[in-house]
Design a protein around this motif. Structure first.
Motif, PDB file in Angstrom:
ATOM      1  N   GLN A 484      65.011   7.467  41.670  1.00 30.19           N
ATOM      2  CA  GLN A 484      65.898   7.077  42.714  1.00 30.19           C
ATOM      3  C   GLN A 484      67.086   7.918  43.099  1.00 30.19           C
ATOM      4  OE1 GLN A 484      66.319   3.609  44.249  1.00 30.19           O
ATOM      5  NE2 GLN A 484      64.373   3.522  43.369  1.00 30.19           N
ATOM      6  N   PHE A 485      67.104   9.032  41.966  1.00 27.17           N
ATOM      7  CA  PHE A 485      68.348  10.317  42.462  1.00 27.17           C
ATOM      8  C   PHE A 485      68.156  11.023  44.047  1.00 27.17           C
ATOM      9  CE2 PHE A 485      69.518  14.109  42.738  1.00 27.17           C
ATOM     10  CZ  PHE A 485      70.827  13.951  42.486  1.00 27.17           C
ATOM     11  N   LEU A 486      67.080  11.059  44.028  1.00 28.94           N
ATOM     12  CA  LEU A 486      66.780  11.720  45.825  1.00 28.94           C
ATOM     13  C   LEU A 486      66.802  10.799  47.007  1.00 28.94           C
ATOM     14  CD1 LEU A 486      64.121  14.154  45.326  1.00 28.94           C
ATOM     15  CD2 LEU A 486      66.278  14.608  44.693  1.00 28.94           C
ATOM     16  N   LEU A 549      61.627  21.795  42.982  1.00 28.00           N
ATOM     17  CA  LEU A 549      62.654  21.333  42.488  1.00 28.00           C
ATOM     18  C   LEU A 549      63.644  21.298  44.130  1.00 28.00           C
ATOM     19  CD1 LEU A 549      64.447  21.737  39.279  1.00 28.00           C
ATOM     20  CD2 LEU A 549      62.654  19.529  39.792  1.00 28.00           C
ATOM     21  N   CYS A 550      64.581  20.264  44.277  1.00 29.76           N
ATOM     22  CA  CYS A 550      65.243  20.304  45.688  1.00 29.76           C
ATOM     23  C   CYS A 550      66.256  21.154  45.540  1.00 29.76           C
ATOM     24  CB  CYS A 550      65.592  18.391  45.167  1.00 29.76           C
ATOM     25  SG  CYS A 550      66.808  18.663  46.957  1.00 29.76           S
ATOM     26  N   TYR A 551      66.948  21.985  46.705  1.00 34.50           N
ATOM     27  CA  TYR A 551      67.802  22.910  46.793  1.00 34.50           C
ATOM     28  C   TYR A 551      68.396  22.599  47.950  1.00 34.50           C
ATOM     29  CZ  TYR A 551      65.725  25.243  42.848  1.00 34.50           C
ATOM     30  OH  TYR A 551      64.877  24.971  41.218  1.00 34.50           O
ATOM     31  N   SER A 552      69.539  23.102  47.935  1.00 36.98           N
ATOM     32  CA  SER A 552      70.675  22.834  48.717  1.00 36.98           C
ATOM     33  C   SER A 552      70.764  24.365  49.689  1.00 36.98           C
ATOM     34  CB  SER A 552      72.146  22.309  48.633  1.00 36.98           C
ATOM     35  OG  SER A 552      72.802  23.037  47.878  1.00 36.98           O
ATOM     36  N   GLN A 615      54.129  24.964  50.803  1.00 36.26           N
ATOM     37  CA  GLN A 615      55.923  24.890  51.191  1.00 36.26           C
ATOM     38  C   GLN A 615      55.569  23.199  51.967  1.00 36.26           C
ATOM     39  OE1 GLN A 615      58.530  26.036  50.603  1.00 36.26           O
ATOM     40  NE2 GLN A 615      59.646  23.807  52.331  1.00 36.26           N
ATOM     41  N   GLN A 616      54.776  22.996  52.461  1.00 33.36           N
ATOM     42  CA  GLN A 616      53.997  21.941  53.241  1.00 33.36           C
ATOM     43  C   GLN A 616      53.605  21.073  51.763  1.00 33.36           C
ATOM     44  OE1 GLN A 616      50.521  23.462  56.075  1.00 33.36           O
ATOM     45  NE2 GLN A 616      51.364  23.765  57.183  1.00 33.36           N
ATOM     46  N   GLY A 624      59.737  16.551  47.886  1.00 36.27           N
ATOM     47  CA  GLY A 624      60.424  17.352  48.965  1.00 36.27           C
ATOM     48  C   GLY A 624      60.122  16.245  49.884  1.00 36.27           C
ATOM     49  N   ILE A 625      59.622  15.464  49.898  1.00 31.80           N
ATOM     50  CA  ILE A 625      59.608  14.384  51.128  1.00 31.80           C
ATOM     51  C   ILE A 625      61.649  13.414  50.996  1.00 31.80           C
ATOM     52  CG2 ILE A 625      59.351  11.593  50.386  1.00 31.80           C
ATOM     53  CD1 ILE A 625      57.666  11.492  52.029  1.00 31.80           C
TER      54      ILE A 625
END
Length: 967
Positions: A484-486, A549-552, A615-616, A624-625
């Motif tokens: 859920q965090f994302l 992971l996800c980065y700003s 990347q895709q 990523g989604i």
């Protein structure tokens, strides 16, 4: 206990290791890394190697790190050819910076050991380049042992074997990789698979050979499929139905087969599999209910990929029969796209059917059925609330409060919470808020936290979370790193992590591996000051994990700086091929001036493709989604575009830049059409261009000047716009926005699928929308009142091209069945058009007067709620406001917003609704309204509110609309 045994007793007596081996599965990674140096003990090595297969990836990684301390680089370089076989499974888990020193001879000799272990894709790529790039005399047996690793080799290295026995094995392996959906470089596909003389004349292929080539057909594209005969396709249907084709490709196949066979005959629809996306909506509408019902179970797994008009056509047709309440098992796959207006008339009989309480209804459907239960069977709710099953997600806050208060014992409350967690769809924001507000009053709330689950727990405001003691913070942390965090807005993510980091005391010193892993998916969301202190050894050893992971944007900048530090990889100009493999998609985090310093020799076409493909793959993955907002996605795209155009010679910045290449269709699939120059796209061969037209049309980043030039090539290929076939129109997508008003008027939009292709495009001007709407009327010869719901869904954004006088003639019932889809689009309709569209929804046979609408209707109509008349909007009550989507809030004209919502109504907003308020709306509000809005936002953002009516100091953050998502 395990930690004590391992770190205390084993340290004193290494002979205990074999006896302690059964406890390895219970050892934590930190226990393993703290093991004493026992690597010279053969029995210990054998014990570890024997038990590795039963361990988790984290435990194996820990053993690899532990072993790396005993196997320095010098020992690997000096090691015998049999080093891998002599060492065993353990060597497969060495960190890459150690693993990369294994020689081609050692890798080839130890291939069987490596293959039976879970080696990372980075190591697989290293093996492929090292072994296949070094040797030129590998045998059939060698390539058989290499298996799918061969697909990661440079195509040039594989083509060396073109005239040998090994080439057949190589080609079969690459075909297997293609069949398994692995991303392959374009030159590998074209050289090894598509460059086959048999494929030059499609109609000459036997059904058997066509079936063998089936996995390649999507890459061969529409032109190839059009050259196949209907009988070839029918005979090869079992193979074709196991392959995923694009909508335009599937349409060609289905249309061709339909010309000699009635695919709507009994049993035929079931055999289509994913090809069902190519079936005309008009054909589906002609089928009897019996035929549709018998086909639905086989079609079920492919229903989510159906375009909206198809799904709407089938669902509305079946729900038009009263008998549908007895067909729930068959129509279950369609519930996600079944309009609320189709379900509402059936709620009374539904509540008397047990199966109705087991189906995956969406929130608005569940609310409508729950209301009927409340009216018809109030005792059911009183006697056994849990018997509501999947309808439970539609429970009202009032009833839920009654149930919780009727029996507030911990066991009863836990049963209700567990019941809510088991619902098939995400719970609506208002219901989660209700749960938290009610449970927080209970003395045993702290004991309930772990029972809430991440979805409900994350609806708690930061002002509540910051009061948690350390043990509750830890419980919350463990829940949300898994789920859920994302799904939260970016602001919520950063604020939540900030509170956790404060409680964990992580603001000073090195950001350690233990701290990073304890935060899991949340780790990159710590404040920049903490992230920049990331342990560099952990960074180097875990690049593959970190890349996922996800980065700003600010974190991307920090990662870019870390990559160039002397202790990491040093200056970009010194990087080599192996460095690029490790850095991978992080390369797109580097600024342009740094990218230009990478050696031109290293940035080959294959390397660029690999970067794009990875990347895709990340963007389509679970992280990523949900990760990037639109601005961050565009930033990454612009970096990708620069990399491709600079290193392939389109930007003549460097005197040694290569001559710009003309792309093939295959390379557009592995990169992106919009990353190439428009002149390179229009210079493609005719076959490549027509093959990739649909892909180019779907590219969201294609610039207007690119669309114009591509359209000119389309006209050269297919003649004047008036002669475009339905297939060509369906493939155009965003390219069609370059058409003039006269050209739009000349289109033949007779089929719903070509209408849907244009209706899915959001970039039309108002004049273009008007031209398209008129074109649809002229092409279909239908009057406005004859549009059914599937046609209205197909029109999508084009609905806003209708004049208000025409909108008033829409069939109100059919339009109300289309709003489930239309309400999800950010329509460009004028305020007057939206008002008239809402009038249709108030028809007595639709949703009735606005005053009677519940939360369910507001959720269903989505953005159309922005078109409510002022007087109706100002009269909205709490249950109605709760159903308004954040998108609808943001679309209300500022002046209207300030007039219709008083501070009492604004105070009912959810955080998502409040965060969706735009700066223009904020500017039009009174001080009282602003303070009410701030009261909604500040419990989450935990900021002081100025009640004196003075400007809020942090309004930029408080009222940011970036990255807002429903939770």
């Amino acid at each position: 206990m395990v930690s004590v045994l391992f770190q205390t007793h084993l340290a004193k007596d290494g002979s205990l290791f074999p006896e302690l081996a059964p406890l390895l599965a219970a050892a934590t990674p930190s226990d393993i890394q703290a093991l004493p140096s026992l690597q010279n003990n053969v029995n210990v090595m054998e014990t570890i190697n024997r038990n590795l297969q039963h361990m988790t990836p984290d435990q194996r990684r820990a053993f690899g790190l532990w072993f790396s301390k005993a196997l320095p680089t010098s020992d690997i370089i000096r090691g015998h050819q049999s080093l891998i076989r002599d060492t065993g499974n353990l060597i497969a888990y060495l960190p890459f910076h150690n693993f990369q020193h294994l020689s081609p001879a050692q890798l080839l000799d130890g291939l069987d050991v490596l293959q039976r272990n879970s080696i990372t894709s980075l190591k697989q790529e290293f093996i492929a380049h090292s072994v296949i790039g070094t040797y030129r005399n590998l045998t059939v047996q060698d390539f058989t042992r290499l298996g799918n690793i061969s697909c990661l080799a440079d195509p040039e290295d594989l083509l060396v074997y073109k005239d040998t026995e090994a080439f057949r094995v190589i080609r079969d392996t690459v075909m297997d990789c293609s069949r398994e959906g692995l991303s392959l470089p374009s030159s590998l596909i074209s050289s090894l698979l598509l460059n086959n003389t048999e494929l030059k004349i499609p109609s000459s292929l036997s059904p058997g050979r066509l079936a063998e080539f089936a996995p390649l057909l999507p890459a061969l594209g529409v032109p190839f499929l059009q050259d196949l005969t209907p009988s070839q396709m029918l005979d090869a249907l079992p193979a074709l139905s196991s392959v995923s084709f694009s909508p335009a490709q599937a349409a060609v196949i289905v249309d061709k087969m339909s010309s000699i066979n009635s695919l709507t005959a009994p049993g035929q629809l079931q055999e289509l599999g994913p090809l069902i996306v190519g079936m005309k909506t008009e054909t589906l509408l002609l089928l009897t209910s019996d035929r549709l019902l018998s086909s639905l179970p086989a079609m079920a797994q492919h229903m989510p990929s159906l375009c909206s008009p198809q799904a709407n056509a089938v669902s509305t047709k079946l729900w038009g029969f009263p008998e549908v309440v007895g067909w729930l098992d068959e129509v279950e796959p369609l519930l996600y796209c079944t309009p609320l207006l189709s379900v509402k008339p059936r709620t009374r009989p539904l509540v008397n059917i047990t199966a109705a309480f087991t189906k995956p209804w969406n929130t608005q459907q569940a609310k409508a059925i729950f209301k009927e239960v409340l009216d018809a069977k109030p005792n059911l709710i009183t006697q056994d609330f849990l018997s509501l099953g999947t309808v439970g997600q539609g429970v009202s806050c009032k009833v839920l409060q009654e149930r919780l208060r009727a029996d507030s014992s911990p066991s009863s409350v836990r049963r209700i919470v567990a019941f809510l967690r088991q619902q098939p769809r995400p719970l609506h924001t208002s219901l989660k808020k209700c749960v938290i507000e009610e449970l927080y009053q209970f003395e045993f709330f702290s004991d309930l936290l772990k029972d809430l689950g991440a979805e409900i727990a994350l609806s708690m405001p930061v002002s509540t979370i910051k009061k948690f003691p350390t043990d509750m913070i830890d419980t919350l942390r463990k829940m949300i790193i898994l789920d859920q965090f994302l799904m939260l807005s970016r602001t919520k993510q950063e604020l939540l992590v900030d509170k956790m980091v404060q409680r964990m005391g992580m603001y000073t010193g090195v950001f350690t591996e233990e701290e990073f892993r304890s935060l899991g998916i949340m780790a990159p969301f710590v404040v920049d000051e903490v992230f920049i202190q990331l342990d560099r050894r952990f960074f180097i050893d875990n690049l593959e994990f970190l890349r996922g992971l996800c980065y700003s944007s600010t974190k991307m900048d920090i990662v870019a700086r870390i990559l160039e530090e002397p202790a990491v990889f040093g200056p970009v100009k010194n990087w080599n091929q192996t460095t690029l493999s490790q850095v991978d998609r992080f390369l797109f985090f580097l600024p342009n001036n740094r990218l230009q310093e990478i050696s031109l020799a290293l940035m080959t076409v294959g390397r660029i493709e690999k970067l794009f493909m990875n990347q895709q793959q990340w963007e389509r993955g679970d992280v990523g989604i949900h990760c990037s907002d639109e601005n961050e996605r565009r930033t990454i795209f612009e970096k990708q575009q620069f990399v491709l155009q600079f290193f392939l010679g389109f930007l003549k910045i460097h005197p040694t830049s290569p001559t710009p290449m003309i792309p093939t269709c295959e390379i557009l699939h592995t990169t992106a059409p919009s990353a190439w120059t428009s002149s390179s796209l229009t210079s493609m061969s005719s076959s490549a261009f027509t093959n990739c037209l649909e892909l180019i049309g779907r590219d969201p980043f294609l610039a207007s000047y690119q669309r114009s030039q591509v359209l000119s090539r389309v006209k050269q290929m297919y003649g004047p716009v008036s002669s475009f076939s339905s297939s060509v129109i369906s493939q155009l997508g965003g390219i069609a926005t370059a058409l003039s008003l006269e050209e739009l008027s000349s289109l033949r939009l007779t089929e719903r699928r070509s209408v849907a292709a244009l209706g899915a495009v959001s970039a039309w001007t108002n004049r273009q929308l008007a031209a398209l709407f008129t074109t649809i009327l002229n092409s279909t010869k239908l009057s406005v009142s004859q549009f059914d719901s599937s046609m209205l869904e197909a029109m999508g954004y084009i609905v806003c091209g209708a004049k208000t006088t025409e909108i008033r003639l829409f069939n109100a019932v059919e339009f109300s069945k289309a709003v489930l889809w239309l309400g999800q689009l950010r329509l460009s309709c004028s305020e007057e058009q939206l008002l008239v569209l809402v009038e249709l929804l108030t028809h007595s046979l639709a949703f009735g007067p606005i005053s009677s609408w519940g939360t369910d209707v507001f959720i269903e109509i989505g953005v159309l709620a922005a078109g409510l008349p002022d007087i109706a909007m100002s009269a909205l009550v709490k249950a109605q406001i709760e159903g308004i989507t954040a998108e609808a809030i943001s679309m209300i004209p500022p002046d209207k917003f300030a007039v219709v919502f008083d501070q009492r109504q604004i105070s009912v907003f959810s955080y998502e609704q409040a965060a969706a308020v735009t700066n223009a709306q904020l500017a039009a509000m009174t001080d009282l309204q602003k303070r009410a809005l701030a009261m909604v936002l500040t419990p989450w953002e935990d900021r002081p509110v100025d009640f004196r009516g003075e400007p809020l100091k942090s309004s930029k953050l408080l009222f940011s609309t970036d990255n807002c998502k429903e939770t």
